[in-house]
Scaffold this active site. Structure first.
Site, PDB file in Angstrom:
ATOM      1  N   SER A 245     -31.471  -1.662   2.669  1.00 33.57           N
ATOM      2  CA  SER A 245     -31.839  -3.067   2.888  1.00 33.57           C
ATOM      3  C   SER A 245     -30.662  -4.046   2.840  1.00 33.57           C
ATOM      4  O   SER A 245     -29.856  -4.029   1.910  1.00 33.57           O
ATOM      5  CB  SER A 245     -32.877  -3.504   1.849  1.00 33.57           C
ATOM      6  OG  SER A 245     -33.245  -4.842   2.100  1.00 33.57           O
TER       7      SER A 245
ATOM      8  N   TYR B 116     -32.026  -1.255  11.822  1.00 32.66           N
ATOM      9  CA  TYR B 116     -30.739  -1.967  11.859  1.00 32.66           C
ATOM     10  C   TYR B 116     -29.666  -1.223  11.073  1.00 32.66           C
ATOM     11  O   TYR B 116     -28.497  -1.596  11.119  1.00 32.66           O
ATOM     12  CB  TYR B 116     -30.885  -3.401  11.323  1.00 32.66           C
ATOM     13  CG  TYR B 116     -31.409  -3.485   9.913  1.00 32.66           C
ATOM     14  CD1 TYR B 116     -32.762  -3.644   9.663  1.00 32.66           C
ATOM     15  CD2 TYR B 116     -30.545  -3.397   8.822  1.00 32.66           C
ATOM     16  CE1 TYR B 116     -33.243  -3.712   8.365  1.00 32.66           C
ATOM     17  CE2 TYR B 116     -31.020  -3.468   7.527  1.00 32.66           C
ATOM     18  CZ  TYR B 116     -32.372  -3.621   7.310  1.00 32.66           C
ATOM     19  OH  TYR B 116     -32.851  -3.678   6.015  1.00 32.66           O
TER      20      TYR B 116
ATOM     21  N   ASP C 273     -42.308 -10.865  10.858  1.00 28.24           N
ATOM     22  CA  ASP C 273     -41.700  -9.912  11.809  1.00 28.24           C
ATOM     23  C   ASP C 273     -41.992 -10.345  13.242  1.00 28.24           C
ATOM     24  O   ASP C 273     -41.185 -10.121  14.150  1.00 28.24           O
ATOM     25  CB  ASP C 273     -42.278  -8.505  11.608  1.00 28.24           C
ATOM     26  CG  ASP C 273     -41.733  -7.822  10.374  1.00 28.24           C
ATOM     27  OD1 ASP C 273     -40.632  -8.196   9.921  1.00 28.24           O
ATOM     28  OD2 ASP C 273     -42.406  -6.914   9.848  1.00 28.24           O
TER      29      ASP C 273
ATOM     30  N   LYS D 208     -46.559  -2.406   4.220  1.00 28.22           N
ATOM     31  CA  LYS D 208     -46.995  -3.668   4.851  1.00 28.22           C
ATOM     32  C   LYS D 208     -48.505  -3.744   5.044  1.00 28.22           C
ATOM     33  O   LYS D 208     -49.053  -4.834   5.125  1.00 28.22           O
ATOM     34  CB  LYS D 208     -46.292  -3.846   6.199  1.00 28.22           C
ATOM     35  CG  LYS D 208     -44.830  -4.183   6.029  1.00 28.22           C
ATOM     36  CD  LYS D 208     -44.145  -4.408   7.351  1.00 28.22           C
ATOM     37  CE  LYS D 208     -42.651  -4.519   7.100  1.00 28.22           C
ATOM     38  NZ  LYS D 208     -41.866  -4.739   8.282  1.00 28.22           N
TER      39      LYS D 208
ATOM     40  N   GLY E 288     -31.983  -3.581  15.334  1.00 25.79           N
ATOM     41  CA  GLY E 288     -32.915  -4.423  14.570  1.00 25.79           C
ATOM     42  C   GLY E 288     -32.288  -5.546  13.752  1.00 25.79           C
ATOM     43  O   GLY E 288     -33.003  -6.242  13.028  1.00 25.79           O
TER      44      GLY E 288
ATOM     45  N   ALA F 271     -45.031  -2.412  11.815  1.00 28.26           N
ATOM     46  CA  ALA F 271     -44.059  -3.055  12.711  1.00 28.26           C
ATOM     47  C   ALA F 271     -44.537  -2.976  14.155  1.00 28.26           C
ATOM     48  O   ALA F 271     -44.407  -3.942  14.918  1.00 28.26           O
ATOM     49  CB  ALA F 271     -42.691  -2.395  12.557  1.00 28.26           C
TER      50      ALA F 271
ATOM     51  N   LYS G 153     -54.002   6.722  15.196  1.00 29.02           N
ATOM     52  CA  LYS G 153     -53.472   5.403  14.786  1.00 29.02           C
ATOM     53  C   LYS G 153     -53.068   4.577  16.012  1.00 29.02           C
ATOM     54  O   LYS G 153     -53.265   3.373  16.066  1.00 29.02           O
ATOM     55  CB  LYS G 153     -52.279   5.582  13.850  1.00 29.02           C
ATOM     56  CG  LYS G 153     -52.665   5.320  12.389  1.00 29.02           C
ATOM     57  CD  LYS G 153     -51.566   5.680  11.446  1.00 29.02           C
ATOM     58  CE  LYS G 153     -50.583   4.561  11.191  1.00 29.02           C
ATOM     59  NZ  LYS G 153     -49.561   4.957  10.195  1.00 29.02           N
TER      60      LYS G 153
ATOM     61  N   ARG H  11     -47.046   9.672  16.529  1.00 27.56           N
ATOM     62  CA  ARG H  11     -47.230  11.038  16.005  1.00 27.56           C
ATOM     63  C   ARG H  11     -48.717  11.279  15.726  1.00 27.56           C
ATOM     64  O   ARG H  11     -49.289  12.251  16.161  1.00 27.56           O
ATOM     65  CB  ARG H  11     -46.393  11.191  14.722  1.00 27.56           C
ATOM     66  CG  ARG H  11     -46.508  12.534  14.077  1.00 27.56           C
ATOM     67  CD  ARG H  11     -45.629  12.624  12.863  1.00 27.56           C
ATOM     68  NE  ARG H  11     -45.905  11.608  11.846  1.00 27.56           N
ATOM     69  CZ  ARG H  11     -45.279  11.514  10.689  1.00 27.56           C
ATOM     70  NH1 ARG H  11     -44.314  12.370  10.404  1.00 27.56           N
ATOM     71  NH2 ARG H  11     -45.591  10.573   9.810  1.00 27.56           N
TER      72      ARG H  11
ATOM     73  N   ASN I 259     -45.533  -8.960   5.641  1.00 35.36           N
ATOM     74  CA  ASN I 259     -44.163  -8.668   5.198  1.00 35.36           C
ATOM     75  C   ASN I 259     -43.610  -9.768   4.286  1.00 35.36           C
ATOM     76  O   ASN I 259     -42.496  -9.652   3.795  1.00 35.36           O
ATOM     77  CB  ASN I 259     -43.226  -8.455   6.401  1.00 35.36           C
ATOM     78  CG  ASN I 259     -42.784  -9.755   7.013  1.00 35.36           C
ATOM     79  OD1 ASN I 259     -43.553 -10.703   7.108  1.00 35.36           O
ATOM     80  ND2 ASN I 259     -41.532  -9.818   7.420  1.00 35.36           N
TER      81      ASN I 259
HETATM   82  P1  NAP Z   1     -45.021   2.104   8.770  1.00 34.99           P
HETATM   83  O1  NAP Z   1     -46.159   1.154   8.850  1.00 34.99           O
HETATM   84  O2  NAP Z   1     -44.913   3.029   7.614  1.00 34.99           O
HETATM   85  O3  NAP Z   1     -45.060   2.978  10.160  1.00 34.99           O
HETATM   86  C1  NAP Z   1     -44.170   4.048  10.335  1.00 34.99           C
HETATM   87  C2  NAP Z   1     -44.294   4.596  11.759  1.00 34.99           C
HETATM   88  O4  NAP Z   1     -43.310   5.631  11.900  1.00 34.99           O
HETATM   89  C3  NAP Z   1     -45.641   5.252  12.073  1.00 34.99           C
HETATM   90  O5  NAP Z   1     -45.934   5.091  13.420  1.00 34.99           O
HETATM   91  C4  NAP Z   1     -45.352   6.732  11.749  1.00 34.99           C
HETATM   92  O6  NAP Z   1     -46.188   7.635  12.436  1.00 34.99           O
HETATM   93  C5  NAP Z   1     -43.947   6.849  12.280  1.00 34.99           C
HETATM   94  N1  NAP Z   1     -43.244   7.983  11.674  1.00 34.99           N
HETATM   95  C6  NAP Z   1     -42.817   8.110  10.398  1.00 34.99           C
HETATM   96  N2  NAP Z   1     -42.207   9.291  10.217  1.00 34.99           N
HETATM   97  C7  NAP Z   1     -42.254   9.941  11.422  1.00 34.99           C
HETATM   98  C8  NAP Z   1     -41.777  11.197  11.889  1.00 34.99           C
HETATM   99  N3  NAP Z   1     -41.143  12.047  11.066  1.00 34.99           N
HETATM  100  N4  NAP Z   1     -41.978  11.506  13.181  1.00 34.99           N
HETATM  101  C9  NAP Z   1     -42.606  10.641  14.029  1.00 34.99           C
HETATM  102  N5  NAP Z   1     -43.088   9.437  13.646  1.00 34.99           N
HETATM  103  C10 NAP Z   1     -42.907   9.090  12.350  1.00 34.99           C
HETATM  104  O7  NAP Z   1     -43.610   1.365   8.823  1.00 34.99           O
HETATM  105  P2  NAP Z   1     -43.275  -0.048   9.506  1.00 34.99           P
HETATM  106  O8  NAP Z   1     -43.404  -1.119   8.506  1.00 34.99           O
HETATM  107  O9  NAP Z   1     -44.037  -0.110  10.772  1.00 34.99           O
HETATM  108  O10 NAP Z   1     -41.690   0.109   9.805  1.00 34.99           O
HETATM  109  C11 NAP Z   1     -41.232   1.014  10.774  1.00 34.99           C
HETATM  110  C12 NAP Z   1     -39.750   0.833  11.076  1.00 34.99           C
HETATM  111  O11 NAP Z   1     -39.482  -0.467  11.585  1.00 34.99           O
HETATM  112  C13 NAP Z   1     -38.812   1.015   9.893  1.00 34.99           C
HETATM  113  O12 NAP Z   1     -37.689   1.738  10.314  1.00 34.99           O
HETATM  114  C14 NAP Z   1     -38.404  -0.390   9.524  1.00 34.99           C
HETATM  115  O13 NAP Z   1     -37.126  -0.442   8.917  1.00 34.99           O
HETATM  116  C15 NAP Z   1     -38.377  -1.035  10.892  1.00 34.99           C
HETATM  117  N6  NAP Z   1     -38.555  -2.494  10.806  1.00 34.99           N
HETATM  118  C16 NAP Z   1     -37.459  -3.281  11.038  1.00 34.99           C
HETATM  119  C17 NAP Z   1     -37.590  -4.644  10.947  1.00 34.99           C
HETATM  120  C18 NAP Z   1     -36.393  -5.508  11.212  1.00 34.99           C
HETATM  121  O14 NAP Z   1     -36.406  -6.672  10.789  1.00 34.99           O
HETATM  122  N7  NAP Z   1     -35.407  -5.050  11.924  1.00 34.99           N
HETATM  123  C19 NAP Z   1     -38.814  -5.236  10.613  1.00 34.99           C
HETATM  124  C20 NAP Z   1     -39.898  -4.399  10.413  1.00 34.99           C
HETATM  125  C21 NAP Z   1     -39.747  -3.020  10.496  1.00 34.99           C
HETATM  126  P3  NAP Z   1     -47.572   8.146  11.770  1.00 34.99           P
HETATM  127  O15 NAP Z   1     -48.574   7.049  12.038  1.00 34.99           O
HETATM  128  O16 NAP Z   1     -47.871   9.382  12.519  1.00 34.99           O
HETATM  129  O17 NAP Z   1     -47.310   8.356  10.320  1.00 34.99           O
END
Ligand code: NAP
Length: 274
Positions: free
Chosen positions: A14, A219, A101, A65, A240, A127, A153, A149, A86
């Protein structure tokens, strides 16, 4: 001193404490922003403790989230629609939940968004939902595909979006992929960071044209395997960082009622600090 923090797990990647503490310092606000790493097996008990604490606000990140929502007293209508929070503000002993976000995500697309007609979103978590809801407000987008995956969902997210927007929205499995070509392809999964740093979540080569923009919400690292392939294919890429800064600026205003100092991060080199 006012206390703020980021709740998530794992949190070693972070940049948020650095961003917010710089702004507090710059505006002489007596506050501190810290990392609150909470393991999934103690999530509920730790959140209950934090609800009784004197923290004035939080950011929420992966994987919480959506899980945080039952603990929020009042949720902003947009965050409710997105089904992901968030940012939390504590006021009158209540937790108010927001999604910033949505604002951050669009920042690096401001100039190009009106020319984008088709979008592929990889992932269907919090996200992804913020990304889809912010994109579909643009009428020029006529095709949205979501691959995840866990297919159910992706289908659930597509169903929520179709209730709001009358256009071609489809959902499928990441493993099966898609036959279509897209103007914008976005990775919203956490595949490409942490212990998944060496993995590319999706091969964009079969779904892109010469002007496809490839956007990874990750990012850190600065250039993921997903973006490396896009570079290799000569495509425009976005990571990001700008989204992170955009969402942080909005969260900061919600907490402090002050504007985040606009030029504060202009010359900041986040990647040198690693
Ligand atoms: P989340 O709600 O936990 O969702 C995670 C997603 O990743 C789900 O679609 C999950 O699939 C998938 N996933 C996890 N492990 C996987 C694997 N081994 N193979 C394939 N798919 C996989 O998380 P989130 O809050 O959406 O965040 C997701 C990403 O966005 C993170 O990397 C976060 O750092 C980034 N993000 C960045 C910002 C920014 O400001 N730049 C803001 C928000 C988020 P399943 O549904 O199958 O588990």
């Amino acid at each position: 001193m006012d206390k703020y923090g980021i709740i998530g797990f794992p949190l070693s990647h972070s940049f948020s404490p650095h961003i917010h503490n710089l702004a507090f310092n710059n505006l002489s606000i007596n506050a501190n922003y810290e990392i609150l790493s909470i393991k999934p097996n103690v999530f509920e008990s730790e959140i209950k403790k934090l609800k009784k604490s004197d923290y004035r606000g939080f950011n929420i990140t992966i994987p919480y989230k959506q899980k945080i929502i039952p603990f929020i007293d009042e949720i902003d209508p947009l965050a409710k629609k997105v089904n992901a929070v968030n940012t939390i503000l504590k006021k009158d002993n209540k937790w108010f939940g927001y999604n910033t976000d949505i604002y951050g995500f669009l920042k690096p697309l401001e100039k190009s968004i009106t020319s984008i007609k088709s979008v592929l979103v990889i992932g269907a978590g919090g996200a992804a939902s913020a990304v889809c809801f912010s994109l579909l407000r643009y009428r020029n987008i006529s095709l949205l595909s979501i691959l995840n995956r866990s297919v159910e969902k992706a289908q659930r997210l597509a169903y929520q979006l179709k209730k709001e927007y009358d256009l071609n929205i489809n959902a499928g499995s990441l493993e099966v992929g898609s036959d279509l070509i897209f103007d914008l392809i976005i990775n919203t999964t956490n595949v490409g960071m942490g212990n998944l740093i060496d993995i590319n979540p999706f091969n964009i080569s079969n779904n892109s044209h010469k002007k496809t923009v490839v956007y990874d919400l990750i990012y850190n690292p600065e250039c993921t395997q997903f973006l490396k392939l896009a570079h290799h294919n000569g495509l425009k890429t976005i990571n990001g960082l700008e989204m992170l800064i955009g969402q942080a600026m909005k969260s900061f205003s919600i907490w402090t009622n002050r504007e985040f100092p606009p030029n504060l991060l202009k010359n900041e080199n986040f990647y040198k600090k690693e």
